[in-house]
Design an enzyme around this catalytic site. Structure first.
Site, mmCIF file in Angstrom:
data_model
loop_
_atom_site.group_PDB
_atom_site.id
_atom_site.type_symbol
_atom_site.label_atom_id
_atom_site.label_comp_id
_atom_site.label_asym_id
_atom_site.label_seq_id
_atom_site.Cartn_x
_atom_site.Cartn_y
_atom_site.Cartn_z
ATOM 1 C CG LEU A 545 -1.926 -1.137 1.341
ATOM 2 C CD1 LEU A 545 -2.629 -1.083 2.685
ATOM 3 C CD2 LEU A 545 -2.943 -1.045 0.201
ATOM 4 N N GLY A 548 6.798 3.779 4.358
ATOM 5 C CA GLY A 548 6.981 4.884 5.294
ATOM 6 C C GLY A 548 8.305 4.811 6.012
ATOM 7 N N GLY A 549 8.450 5.631 7.065
ATOM 8 C CA GLY A 549 9.684 5.683 7.818
ATOM 9 C C GLY A 549 10.003 4.397 8.546
ATOM 10 C CG PHE A 550 8.131 0.840 11.322
ATOM 11 C CD1 PHE A 550 8.885 0.911 12.475
ATOM 12 C CD2 PHE A 550 7.493 -0.356 11.023
ATOM 13 C CE1 PHE A 550 9.020 -0.192 13.314
ATOM 14 C CE2 PHE A 550 7.618 -1.451 11.851
ATOM 15 C CZ PHE A 550 8.381 -1.371 12.993
ATOM 16 C CE LYS A 552 9.533 -2.842 0.109
ATOM 17 N NZ LYS A 552 9.865 -3.962 -0.803
ATOM 18 C CG ASP A 664 6.093 12.539 11.942
ATOM 19 O OD1 ASP A 664 6.410 13.594 11.351
ATOM 20 O OD2 ASP A 664 6.345 11.415 11.489
#
Length: 888
Positions: A545, A548-550, A552, A664
């Site tokens: 989808l 991000g920073g963390f 997939k 954030d």
């Protein structure tokens, strides 16, 4: 601090002559370097093992059981297997086997003369009942050089919160043998080694100016260097397999940035990189194509430095290598800056283009500096500052850096060893600063020296470690010495390429699942890894989808068809253990219509996986720009989405048991469900707010550039008003349909906050709105919306409204828009209505009622206009609801 050098005008004959001489000197030096011979042999020795095996990266390690390099088989030479495998190990090879010595023993490697990287790998564990990890205390010597002395692997690992240790040295071998001797320091103790790397390298070092003196420091064939830090400035972690044949590891630089001045990171890709001035092995392509520079505002840039801070061992000389590659300004005297080491001028009026490099031509500069023993921690600061004294002045007050390497050099006695670090009692993964900036530092508390290591270690684990050590440096009351060497953090385990740490945030020890033990099980489900694999069809790439920073995010299905979003931690991503723990701790206790719900998590097989409600429409950002396949949102839809996000944030600030600051807030962290209902997501950086007797939380700066509260950025003092500022940026982003930061635009338009505020204050906001909204926004609605966004972006937090006030203004803006829309419909049939009803005022009241009735807004814990029963309202009641909404 400033001691600028006088730079000759580029237009003078002397200036041109100096430039030519500089280019010729550099070319001669690089020609010499390019022809350096590189020894041919590479040795990877899996100590204590019988057979040769591959590590997780595919490199073949030779077992030393019958190796020609191993020490002679004597009674004090033991092969052992670790009693347990920490899941944070990057590979079982070379860490699970160890060679143990109860008396001095020497490995002797047959090599060709030349310079080599020597890497020593240690896994501090119990090796059967006979060899307890705390009994390992030993010295490592290579020929006449002491590499490690009284080295306690267990104490070092515990203090630095590491699963394993790697120490890297650069030695010149003048004979046909490289000898490495391990000697126990006490009769009841032992020495051990798990893996040894001997990697040939070119002779990369020569001379460097000695900062603080008029002389130079010569790195001769007799100099041994220990790698302390190796940073890809402005970029991400680079594993050994991506660094030619030298197998070096490069880390993200952000954990080492001192203060709030982070600057801007950039990535130029690999376009037009040309190693014409330096050898290609100097640093990988990724080092030179990413960089960190200062802001786009020269007035801001001259007020601060870009500064990196490192903890080092005192009474040693250090070599600092800075890597540069200019990508933006092609001419001399466009970007000129000063370079400082420990507040001393290393080089004034430095110009990358002035070295003879063109765009895309990497260069490097070496500097040596001696760090004496002083009170408190020994630190080394590297700072860049725009040169405001150059004549003529540069066109841009800015500075740039692409990479940084820090090496410790042996002293006159041939010693490189530093003291063991002292473990901190409170090794927590929090970034909270316990003491205020004015608190005194305990002179005996010590922090870590962090550097690069071989192996697949997650770069963001370094952030957790550094924050732990900053806490200890500021608040510890225990004495001790500084650590020496290189800090690999335990974030991977086994042969998995994914998140693997089982680090306990509370204890600093390793233990399965301990770092999420505080999550309330009644609200947070534990998924097995097999369930996650089944839900995502084994992480099918077609189910992604987003990223991000963390890591997939995958679409998944659990419990017979319930759609979920599965966020899988990525070893090279920007977030790690602390964010994983925070997300679980926060969201497992929160339930609100406008907050994304956490369903559960998985930590098996060295993974960090979070499972959320499925948000069918994805991030808000994709609906306002960046995705041409989605229909543009109407103004009413945008208002309703902003109202929903404001309600979620208002709940965090006032409705939870304790104030929660998101930290954030941005359009990618506001997700939309199938009905376009907004939900705030991603709580990995969230913090609990200050207690009643405090006004703020002192903490290092985290967040997303472009959304950061400037007051928080400057003072490192976090309040809920920091979220209000970020939300103000979101409001303008939604209105103008453009990113918060766009470096490709003219300078005055780069920051949407500055650009939109300029138009708002001039009363011309309608000129910069999304073209899809032109002519479709009621002027009064736009005015109220713009005023709300402007108040959010006040420079001082005390001047910003609370999120509840912003929510009220947004609902008012929605009401004004809907009333205008209804009135427009009514205008088309006004004549007929007048003929049907002689009471024209009654018609206006009906329009007002209709506007309220058609509102889709709802609220949690209170009543919006739409939730009030219209039968109980009179026209005056409607007005009173607008002025003083219930439940605020």
């Amino acid at each position: 601090m400033r001691r600028p050098l006088v730079r000759a005008s580029s237009g003078s004959g002397w200036g041109r002559l100096a430039l030519i001489l500089s280019i010729l000197s550099l070319a001669a030096a690089q020609s010499s370097t390019n022809t350096s011979s590189v020894p041919a042999v590479t040795i990877l020795l899996n100590c204590g093992a019988r057979e040769s095996k591959n590590d997780a990266g595919g490199r073949l390690w030779e077992g030393d059981e019958e190796s020609k390099f191993a020490p002679a088989a004597v009674a004090n030479l033991v092969s052992a297997v670790a009693s347990w495998q920490d899941p944070a190990l990057p590979s079982t090879v070379p860490y699970m086997n160890a060679r143990i010595f109860t008396a001095p023993a020497t490995y002797s490697f047959a090599v060709s003369p030349g310079r080599y990287w020597l890497r020593l790998h240690f896994y501090p564990a119990n090796y059967s009942q006979s060899y307890q990890r705390s009994d390992a205390l030993f010295t490592v010597v290579s020929d006449r050089y002491t590499l490690l002395h009284n080295f306690s692997t267990s104490q070092t690992a515990d203090a630095l919160i590491q699963a394993y240790l790697v120490r890297e040295f650069s030695l010149n071998v003048s004979s046909d043998r490289l000898n490495v001797t391990f000697s126990p320091e006490r009769k009841s103790g032992y020495a051990f080694i798990n893996g040894i790397e001997v990697v040939p390298m070119p002779d990369m070092f020569s001379t460097a100016p000695l900062v603080g003196t008029a002389g130079t420091f010569t790195i001769s064939s007799s100099t041994v260097l220990q790698t302390m830090n190796r940073l890809n400035v402005g970029g991400q972690y680079i594993p050994p397999t991506e660094d030619s044949n030298l197998s070096r590891t490069w880390y993200d630089d952000s954990p080492y940035i001192y203060g709030a001045a982070y600057g801007i990171t950039n990535d130029n890709g690999s376009h037009n990189l040309d190693y014409r001035l330096i050898p290609q092995y100097t640093a990988p392509v990724k080092v030179y194509t990413t960089f960190r520079s200062m802001t786009s505002d020269p007035k801001v840039n001259v007020l601060f430095n870009l500064t990196w801070m490192f903890y080092v061992d005192a009474n040693f000389t250090y070599l600092v290598r800075l890597h540069f590659c200019e990508w933006i300004y092609p001419l001399v005297n466009q970007r000129v800056f000063n370079i400082y080491l420990n507040n001393q001028t290393a080089q004034g009026t430095f110009d990358v283009i002035g070295t003879g490099a063109g765009l895309g031509n990497p260069v490097y500069k070496d500097y040596a500096i001696y760090v004496p023993a002083e009170k408190g921690d020994s630190t080394l600061f590297v700072a860049l500052q725009p040169d405001t004294t150059a004549n003529p002045p540069p066109q841009h007050y800015d500075s740039i850096l692409n990479g940084l390497e820090l090496f410790k050099l042996n002293d006159s006695a041939g010693n490189l060893a530093g003291p063991n670090p002292v473990a901190n009692i409170d090794n927590q993964g929090s970034d909270t600063v316990v003491n205020t900036p004015s608190s005194s530092h305990n002179s005996s508390s010590k922090g870590p020296v962090i550097g690069a290591v071989a192996g697949g270690v997650a770069v963001l684990g370094l952030i957790i470690a550094l924050f732990c050590f900053v806490r200890r440096r500021r608040g510890s009351s225990s004495g001790g010495d500084k650590p020496s060497g290189w800090l690999p953090l335990p974030l991977y385990g086994g042969n998995s390429h994914t998140m693997g740490s089982k680090l306990s945030i509370a204890s600093g020890k390793s233990g399965t699942g301990s770092y999420v033990s505080s999550a309330p099980s009644s609200f947070c489900r534990h998924f097995t890894f097999a369930e996650i694999q089944e839900a995502t069809k084994n992480f099918d790439e077609s189910r992604i989808l987003g990223v991000g920073g963390f890591g997939k995010v995958y679409e998944g299905e659990v419990d017979g068809g319930t759609k979920v979003a599965v966020k899988r931690g990525n070893p090279l991503a920007e977030q790690g253990i602390h964010e994983f723990q925070t997300e679980i701790e926060m969201l497992s206790k929160l339930r609100h219509r406008h907050l994304v719900s956490l369903i559960g998590y998985c930590e098996e097989n060295c993974e960090m996986i979070l499972v959320y409600d499925y948000m069918a429409k994805g991030p808000l950002r994709g609906h306002i720009y960046g995705n041409s396949n989605l229909n543009p949102l109407s103004w009413k839809q945008r208002l309703e989405i902003c109202i929903g996000a404001a309600r979620g944030l208002h709940y965090l600030h006032t409705g939870a048991a304790q104030t929660i600051i998101h930290r954030d807030v941005k359009t990618t962290n506001i997700l939309l469900d199938e009905n376009l209902v907004a939900k705030v997501s991603d709580f990995g950086l969230s913090k609990t707010g200050p207690t009643l007797d405090h006004t703020h939380v002192s903490t290092v700066v985290k967040g997303s550039f472009g959304y950061l509260d400037p007051e928080y950025y400057r003072r490192q003092q976090l309040t809920e008003k920091s979220d209000v500022y970020s939300f103000g940026v979101v409001l303008f982003e939604v209105l103008c349909a453009r990113p918060a930061i766009n470096p490709s635009l003219p300078r005055e338009q780069v920051s949407i906050a500055e650009w939109a505020l300029h138009y708002q204050r001039k009363g011309m906001l309608e000129e910069i709105i999304d073209p899809h909204l032109k002519g479709k926004i009621n002027p009064e609605s736009l005015k109220k919306y713009g005023e709300a966004a402007e108040k959010c972006l006040a420079e001082q937090g005390v001047d910003r409204p609370a999120m509840g006030d912003i929510l009220w203004n947004l609902e008012f803006a929605l009401q004004l828009q809907e009333t205008a829309m209804e009135n427009k419909v009514m205008d088309d049939s006004t004549a007929d209505l007048i003929q049907m009803s002689p009471d024209y005022n009654h018609v206006n009241n009906l329009a007002t009622y209709a506007a309220v009735d058609n509102s889709t807004s709802t609220s949690t814990g209170g009543h919006s206009l739409a939730s009030v029963d219209l039968d109980d309202l009179t026209p005056s009641a409607v007005f009173s609801q607008l002025v003083n909404p219930q439940g605020r």
